[in-house]
Design a protein around this motif. Structure first.
Motif, PDB file in Angstrom:
ATOM      1  N   ASP A 174       0.861  -1.184   0.000  1.00 22.10           N
ATOM      2  CA  ASP A 174       0.000   0.000   0.000  1.00 22.10           C
ATOM      3  C   ASP A 174       0.900   1.238   0.000  1.00 22.10           C
ATOM      4  OD1 ASP A 174      -1.775   1.991   0.444  1.00 22.10           O
ATOM      5  OD2 ASP A 174      -2.575   1.228   2.342  1.00 22.10           O
ATOM      6  N   PHE A 203      -9.682  -1.091  -0.883  1.00 15.23           N
ATOM      7  CA  PHE A 203      -9.593  -2.549  -0.843  1.00 15.23           C
ATOM      8  C   PHE A 203     -10.554  -3.205  -1.825  1.00 15.23           C
ATOM      9  CE2 PHE A 203      -8.216  -1.839   3.784  1.00 15.23           C
ATOM     10  CZ  PHE A 203      -6.889  -1.713   3.405  1.00 15.23           C
ATOM     11  N   LEU A 241      -0.609  -8.595   1.990  1.00 13.71           N
ATOM     12  CA  LEU A 241      -0.951  -7.180   1.845  1.00 13.71           C
ATOM     13  C   LEU A 241      -0.275  -6.398   2.971  1.00 13.71           C
ATOM     14  CD1 LEU A 241      -2.549  -4.807   0.668  1.00 13.71           C
ATOM     15  CD2 LEU A 241      -4.485  -5.504   2.105  1.00 13.71           C
ATOM     16  N   SER A 269      -0.086  -2.973   4.522  1.00 15.96           N
ATOM     17  CA  SER A 269      -0.881  -1.750   4.488  1.00 15.96           C
ATOM     18  C   SER A 269      -1.124  -1.263   5.907  1.00 15.96           C
ATOM     19  CB  SER A 269      -2.215  -2.039   3.778  1.00 15.96           C
ATOM     20  OG  SER A 269      -3.099  -0.976   3.950  1.00 15.96           O
ATOM     21  N   MET A 325     -14.603  -6.744  -1.652  1.00 15.38           N
ATOM     22  CA  MET A 325     -13.280  -7.112  -1.133  1.00 15.38           C
ATOM     23  C   MET A 325     -13.040  -8.622  -1.164  1.00 15.38           C
ATOM     24  SD  MET A 325     -13.489  -4.714   2.236  1.00 15.38           S
ATOM     25  CE  MET A 325     -12.099  -5.441   3.038  1.00 15.38           C
ATOM     26  N   TRP A 347     -12.214 -10.713   6.557  1.00 17.66           N
ATOM     27  CA  TRP A 347     -11.694 -10.578   5.191  1.00 17.66           C
ATOM     28  C   TRP A 347     -10.701 -11.702   4.862  1.00 17.66           C
ATOM     29  CZ3 TRP A 347      -8.072  -6.183   3.091  1.00 17.66           C
ATOM     30  CH2 TRP A 347      -8.052  -6.252   1.688  1.00 17.66           C
TER      31      TRP A 347
END
Lengths: 295, 681
Positions: free
Chosen positions: B95, B164, B186, B188, B202, B625
Motif C-alpha cells: 500500500d 480494498f 498485503l 498496508s 473485497m 476478510w
C-alpha cells in the motif's frame, strides 16, 4: 435406315471412293481395275492384228502411216463387290459410354454399304458371325439391297463367342469372285490365329481390310480400386487391381494392336484401329483418304 | 487422472464403427463387365494387401478421432500437486497510498515485504504490486529475487487513496489467468476508510490466501487535517469581502479538543493567521476575510501551523486566478429586453462580479468578434447576420461556448444557428391552461449540478413552462426534460466548444424560470461552465481527471498541450502531448497546464481527505476478510510445511484440439485414398 446413316458421316465421306487396291472381278464398268482389257481411257499396249479381232480396235492412224494393222488396247475397268464380315460376338456389346462397339461397327458397315451401292454402284454383301454364321446377305446391286443390308445390321445383336474360321470358310465356299472383304471385329484373339485364319482370303485375290473396334476403356482402362471384372463372352470373373490396369494391361493391349497391325500388313491386308470415342466421320474419312492416297 | 463426466465413456462403444467399417465389413466390389479378360490378370492377393496397407492409417485416424471425441466429452483431468511451494504464487501488494506517508509506515511495509520475499523458496515465483490510487503491477510472476527486491525498493509514497475493493477486483481478475494457488501478502496501514461500501467487493477468490500484514500497530495517532477549503477560483475584485473570502474546515481524527493556528499562504507568503478551537474528534471552520492576490494565478494554501503525527495533510492547496471581469455577449431579438435584464441580474448576483453582460440586438451583431467574450448567449435570436454566425461557428470550434434560448421566434423560424437540427414543433402549454413543469433534471450536468437536490427536484419542480420548442436531440446530451419528456436543456459539443440549448426563453413570458431562485444558480453554473473558468483554476482531488481536448478532434490536427506536474516534470511524452484526451492528476500540488487554444491553467490538487483518517479496520473485519480459518494458517504460511493438496486441471481443451487435428488429418488421408485418380496420358 436412318439409324445407321448419320448425315454428318455421309457428308464427310461422300467425296471419297472405296476403291479396291487389288484387281477384282466384275461384269460392268466401274471404278476398279479389271484383269481384262476393256474400254477405258487408260492406254495399255499395241498388239498385231490377227484374224477375228474386232476392227473397231484397229489404230487406223498407225495403219495410214505404216500400212501395218495394229490393235490399240486399253485397260479394262470393272465394278467390284464389297463383303463386310461383322463380328457379332458378345464382346462387341461392351461399352463404357455410348456407343457400343457393336453400334459403332454397324455405323461403319452401313456407311460403307452406302458408299459402295449408292455412289459406286458396286455390289455389297454382309456376313454376320459369332461362333457361327448368323446372317449371309449375298452381294448384289439390285434395288432394295441397301435396305436388306441395313435390316441385316439391325438384327445383328451380339451374342456367343467369336470364331473367325467359320465365316471365312463360308466365304470360301460361296463367294468365288474377287472383291473387297472388310472384317469388323474387336479381335480378341491371338493375332497369329486371326491372320492365319484370314490370310487365305487374301491369297485368293481379295482386298482384305481389318477394322479393329475398341472401346476407350479397353485401350486405357481406369479402375478406382480393385474390381471384379466379368468376361462378357465367357462369363469368367477375376479380381484386378488398378495398378495392373495402369501398367501391364496397357502394355499388353498396345503390344496386341501392334502385333495385329504388323501381321496384317505383312499378309497384305489393311488394318485400321477405331476407338469408339472417335467421331465416326473423321475415322472413316481418315481411313478412306489414306487408302486413296496409297492406291 | 480422472474424468469429470465419466458416463460419457459409454460413447467408447462408438469405436466399433471404424472397426466394423475397416476390419469386419467385407469388401464388396460390383462386378464390372469387360469385353474380354484376355489381357487381364488376377490381382486379388496384392489388391487385399494394398487396400489394408492404405486403409490402416485411415482406420487408425478414425479410431483416434472417435476416441478423442469421447474423451473430450468425458472431460478428463489430471491432478496437479497444488501444494508444491513452487506452484504457489507469492503476491506482495504494498500500500503506497497517501496515508502511508505517516511516520515510517511505508519504510516498515517495505522492510516486512523484503523479509517475506527473502523467506520464500528460491524457485517460488513472486509478483509485486502496489495499491494506492490505482492498482499497479510492478513485476510479472518471476523467481529472480534481485528483480523483485529492486521493484520493492523502487516503491515511492503516493498521493492516491487506497481502496480494498479495487484490490479485490484486481485479484479476482488475476486469478482468472493464474490457475494455481496464490499467497497474497498485503502490507498496508489497513485504513478503515479504504473499505468499499460493499464488503462483497473485497472478497477474494478461493485459490487466494490472504495474509494481512498491518504496518500500523496499536491505536491510530491523533491527526488534524485541513479537510476542505472554499475559495473563489476566479477573483475579479479582491476588495469585495463577500467574494474574496476563504473558508476552511479543520478536522480532527482521534483527537482531543485543542486550539490550532491556521494560516492562509498565498504564493509562499503567509497573509493571514487565525486561531481555531477544534473539538475532540470534530471539525472547526476558519474564515479568512479577504484574499488579496495579484493578477494572474496565485498558488494558495491553508495550513495548520502546529505539527502532528501526519504533517502531510496539514495543508490544503488551491489556485486563484485574478482577472478583470470577463465580458459576456448577450444577443437578443430587436425589441425584446426582458431576457437581458433577467439574465444580467442573475449573472451579477451569482457570478461574484466575474462577468459583465454586453447586450446587443441580433441585427447589430455583424461586426462583433465573439472571441473577445467569455461566452455568448443567443436569446431567441435565431436569425443572425451571416458574418456573425460564421464567426460564431469558428469561435465554438476553437473552444468557445454559446447558450441558445428558444423563445417565440423559434416558431416562425425553424432553423437554429450553430445547431444541426431544426425546430420540429412548438408546445404552447399556455393555450391549454396547463403549464408544464420540469420533470427530469440531470444533476451531474455541470450547469445543473447540485450535490443534494431536495424533494422539489432541486427547485426545478416549481418552474412553469408555457412554451417550449421541440427538436430532435440527435447526438446531444439532454440535461433536463419537461414532465411530458420534451427536452428542456440540451448540450452539444462542436469542435472544442459547447453549445447549450434551452428550448424555452430566458424572459418570463415563455416560462417563469427567471422568477425562481434556481434561475440564479442555473445562470451562475452555466456561466462558469461555459466560460471554463473553473477548468483553469481552483482545486481538485488526486486521481481526478482533467480533460485536455475534446474527443471529436482529429488527432492529426492536434496541437501540443503542455503539462508541468507539481515536481516540475512533464508527465506527458511528446506523442501523448499531441494525442492525450485527458490527464490523471496523480500528485498533490500545483499542475500547470497550457491548453491547445493557448489558455493557461493552474490547478491545485489535494489528496483525498479520507486518507487523513488513520483509524485501522476493526480486528474482526480484518479476520472476516482474510478468513477466520485461514488466519491461523496465514501466520505460519511461510515457514510451516504445507499440506499436500491437489488441483484438478481439465484436459478438455487439449483433447478437443487434438481431435480437431486428427479430424483434419483424416480428411486429408481420406480424400487422398478415396478421390478419383487422375488419368495418366
Amino acid at each position: 435406315m436412318q439409324r445407321f446413316l448419320d448425315p454428318q458421316v455421309l457428308a464427310g465421306i461422300s467425296s471419297l471412293d472405296l476403291v479396291a487396291k487389288t484387281v477384282v472381278d466384275g461384269f460392268v464398268a466401274g471404278l476398279h481395275r479389271s484383269p481384262d482389257f476393256g474400254f477405258s481411257q487408260e492406254f495399255a499396249e499395241y498388239r498385231a492384228y490377227t484374224a477375228g479381232d474386232d476392227l473397231r480396235h484397229v489404230d487406223w492412224n498407225l495403219f495410214a502411216r505404216t500400212e501395218r494393222c495394229y490393235l490399240k488396247r486399253y485397260r479394262g475397268e470393272t465394278n467390284s463387290q464389297l463383303t463386310v464380315l461383322l463380328d457379332a460376338s458378345n464382346s462387341m456389346q461392351y461399352t463404357s459410354g455410348p456407343p457400343r462397339k457393336m453400334d459403332y461397327a454397324c455405323y461403319i458397315a452401313a456407311s460403307l454399304f452406302y458408299l459402295a451401292i449408292h455412289n459406286q454402284r458396286d455390289a455389297a454383301g454382309l456376313i454376320v458371325f459369332d461362333d457361327e454364321v448368323r446372317e449371309d446377305i449375298r452381294p448384289s446391286t439390285r434395288p432394295g439391297q441397301l435396305a436388306r443390308l441395313f435390316a441385316g445390321l439391325e438384327q445383328a445383336e451380339p451374342r456367343a463367342l467369336t470364331n473367325f474360321a467359320k465365316p471365312l470358310k463360308h466365304l470360301e465356299s460361296f463367294r468365288h469372285r474377287r472383291g473387297i472383304a472388310m472384317v469388323i471385329s474387336d479381335f480378341y484373339e491371338d493375332p497369329e490365329t486371326i491372320i492365319h485364319t484370314i490370310a487365305p482370303m487374301r491369297f485368293r485375290g481379295n482386298d482384305v481390310v481389318l477394322f479393329h473396334i475398341l472401346d476407350p476403356q479397353e485401350v486405357r482402362p481406369v479402375l478406382n480400386g480393385s474390381a471384379i471384372l466379368v468376361d462378357l463372352e465367357t462369363d469368367h470373373r477375376i479380381e484386378v487391381i488398378p495398378e495392373y490396369t495402369k501398367t501391364t494391361y496397357r502394355a499388353k493391349i498396345d503390344a496386341h494392336v501392334d502385333r495385329l497391325r504388323s501381321l496384317a500388313r505383312g499378309a497384305g491386308m489393311d488394318y485400321h484401329l477405331l476407338v469408339t470415342d472417335q467421331p465416326l466421320d473423321r475415322a472413316l474419312r481418315e481411313y478412306l483418304s489414306l487408302r486413296q492416297a496409297g492406291n | 487422472m480422472g474424468f469429470h463426466a465419466p458416463w460419457f465413456l459409454g460413447g467408447l462403444a462408438a469405436l466399433g464403427v471404424p472397426v466394423f467399417l475397416h476390419l469386419l465389413r467385407h469388401h464388396r466390389a460390383t462386378p464390372r463387365p469387360v469385353g474380354s479378360l484376355m489381357f487381364f490378370e488376377r490381382g486379388t492377393q496384392s489388391s487385399t494387401r494394398y487396400r489394408r496397407l492404405k486403409h490402416l492409417v485411415l482406420f487408425a485416424l478414425r479410431f483416434a478421432l472417435v476416441l478423442l471425441v469421447v474423451l473430450a466429452f468425458a472431460n478428463p483431468f489430471v491432478r496437479h500437486a497444488a501444494a508444491d511451494a513452487n506452484g504457489r504464487l507469492l503476491l506482495i501488494v504494498l500500500d503506497n497510498s497517501f496515508s502511508m506517508r505517516a511516520g515510517t509506515r511505508l519504510a516498515d511495509a517495505k522492510q516486512q515485504a523484503l523479509a517475506v520475499l527473502a523467506a520464500k523458496p528460491r524457485t517460488q515465483k513472486a509478483q509485486i504490486m502496489t495499491l494506492g490510487g490505482e492498482f499497479r503491477v510492478l513485476t510479472q510472476a518471476i523467481a529472480e529475487e534481485t528483480q523483485l527486491q529492486a521493484a520493492l525498493e523502487s516503491v515511492q509514497p503516493g498521493d492516491g487513496r487506497a481502496n480494498f475493493g479495487e484490490l479485490g477486483r484486481a485479484i479476482r481478475q488475476l486469478s482468472e489467468t493464474v490457475r494455481g494457488p496464490i499467497d497474497l501478502h498485503l502490507f498496508s496501514d489497513m485504513q478503515r476508510t479504504a473499505m468499499p461500501a460493499n464488503f462483497a467487493d473485497m472478497v477474494l477468490p478461493n485459490n487466494v490466501t490472504l495474509v494481512l500484514q498491518p504496518v500500523a500497530k496499536g491505536a491510530a495517532s491523533p491527526n488534524w487535517a485541513v479537510e476542505s477549503v472554499q475559495a473563489p477560483a476566479v477573483l475579479s475584485d479582491p476588495k469585495d469581502p463577500k467574494r474574496s473570502r476563504v473558508k476552511a474546515v479543520v478536522a480532527g481524527f482521534g483527537t482531543p479538543e485543542v486550539s490550532k493556528t491556521v494560516s492562509l499562504v498565498v504564493n509562499s507568503r503567509v497573509i493571514a493567521t487565525r486561531k481555531v478551537n477544534v473539538p475532540a474528534n470534530g471539525r472547526a471552520t476558519v474564515e479568512f476575510a479577504s484574499l488579496d492576490v495579484g493578477y494572474g494565478f496565485s498558488r494558495c494554501e491553508v495550513r495548520i501551523e502546529d505539527g502532528d503525527a501526519f504533517p502531510a495533510d496539514d495543508a490544503s492547496v488551491f489556485a486563484v486566478r485574478r482577472s478583470d471581469p470577463e465580458r459576456v455577449l448577450f444577443v437578443h431579438v430587436g425589441g425584446e429586453r426582458r431576457s437581458a435584464l433577467y439574465f444580467g441580474s442573475a449573472l451579477e448576483a451569482a457570478a461574484q462580479g466575474a462577468f459583465v453582460l454586453q447586450s446587443v440586438a441580433a441585427e447589430q451583431a455583424t461586426d462583433l468578434d465573439p472571441s473577445k467574450y467569455a461566452f455568448v448567449v443567443l436569446s431567441d435570436a435565431v436569425v443572425l447576420p451571416s458574418i456573425f454566425e460564421h464567426a460564431l461557428a469558428q469561435y465554438v470550434a476553437k473552444g468557445g461556448s454559446v447558450l441558445i434560448s428558444l423563445g417565440t421566434a423559434a416558431a416562425h423560424n425553424a432553423r437554429i444557428p450553430l445547431w444541426d437540427g431544426a425546430v420540429k414543433d412548438v408546445r404552447e402549454y399556455a393555450r391549454t391552461g396547463n403549464p408544464a413543469s420540469v420533470g427530469q433534471v440531470d444533476f451531474s450536468y455541470p450547469a445543473l449540478a447540485q450535490e443534494q437536490p431536495g424533494h422539489d427536484n432541486g427547485g426545478w419542480a416549481d418552474v412553469k413552462v408555457f412554451y417550449a420548442a421541440v427538436l430532435d436531440t440527435g447526438q446531444s446530451r439532454v440535461a433536463a426534460r419537461l414532465a411530458d419528456s420534451t427536452p428542456f436543456l440540451l448540450d452539444k459539443q462542436l469542435g472544442e466548444g459547447h453549445v447549450v440549448l434551452l428550448t424555452s426563453g430566458l424572459e418570463n413570458l415563455t416560462n417563469d424560470l427567471p422568477l425562481h431562485p434556481v434561475f440564479v444558480a442555473f445562470v451562475d453554473r452555466t456561466a462558469r461552465y461555459l466560460s471554463s473558468s473553473e477548468r483553469l483554476s481552483g482545486s481538485r482531488l488526486v486521481d481526478s481527471f482533467v480533460q485536455l481536448r475534446s474527443g471529436g478532434e482529429l488527432v492529426g490536427a492536434a496541437t501540443s498541450i503542455e503539462v508541468i506536474d507539481p515536481d516540475g516534470r512533464r508527465p506527458l511524452s511528446l506523442t501523448e502531448a499531441r494525442t492525450a484526451q485527458s490527464l490523471r492528476l496523480e500528485r498533490a500540488g500545483f499542475y500547470q497546464i497550457r491548453f491547445a487554444n493557448g489558455r493557461d491553467a493552474v490547478i491545485a490538487v489535494n489528496p483525498d481527505r479520507r486518507e487523513s483518517d488513520l483509524e485501522p479496520l476493526a480486528e474482526d473485519v480484518q479476520q472476516l476478510w482474510s478468513g477466520s480459518s485461514q488466519s491461523a494458517r496465514s501466520q505460519t504460511a511461510s515457514t510451516a510445511p504445507v499440506e499436500a493438496t491437489y488441483q484438478a486441471i481439465s484436459l478438455w481443451w487439449y483433447v478437443m484440439l487434438l481431435a480437431l487435428l486428427v479430424a483434419i488429418a483424416e480428411v486429408v488421408f481420406a480424400s487422398g485414398y478415396m478421390g478419383t485418380p487422375r488419368e495418366e496420358v
